[in-house]
Design a protein around this motif. Structure first.
Motif: not given
Length: 126
Positions: A20-44
């Motif tokens: 997925y990171a290769a397809r989107k041309r972003v780093s794996q760390a950025e993907l993990v961070e975005a996923a965690l922010v989305s998951f841990l967001s209180p209104d997510g």
């Protein structure tokens, strides 16, 4: 300043993340961070539920429209058959074979016309 974290992923999840990171041309760390922010967001979960509700509402409206179209088609067909049976007297026995042959020809031409019509964008309802 970012902090460093180490965690382990199953080989399958690691492969999905890498692909997925290769397809989107972003780093794996950025993907993990975005996923965690989305998951841990209180209104997510509320946002996700609202999105699902909108999609379900849209699908329900489409199903209602489809149901109405099918009902109209069924009623039109039933009405046509009723009037046809009322307006056409039964054939004498001597004319049945000829009528069946002519009926087969007419039915075949009807099917050809229907196939042509379905092949175009032109519809009676539109």
């Amino acid at each position: 300043m970012k902090s460093k974290h180490t965690f382990r992923l199953s080989p399958e999840v690691a492969r999905y993340l890498s692909d997925y990171a290769a397809r989107k041309r972003v780093s794996q760390a950025e993907l993990v961070e975005a996923a965690l922010v989305s998951f841990l967001s209180p209104d997510g979960s509320e946002r996700m539920e609202a999105a699902f509700s909108r999609r379900i509402d849209r699908v329900m409206r489409q199903i209602e429209n489809l149901d109405r179209s099918v009902e109209i088609g069924n009623e039109a067909l039933a009405l046509f058959v009723r009037f046809w049976l009322t307006a056409n007297p039964p054939l004498p026995d001597s004319a049945v074979a000829a009528a069946q042959a002519q009926g087969k020809e007419r039915y075949d031409s009807f099917l050809e016309a229907l196939m042509r019509r379905l092949g175009t964008a032109e519809r009676l309802v539109r």
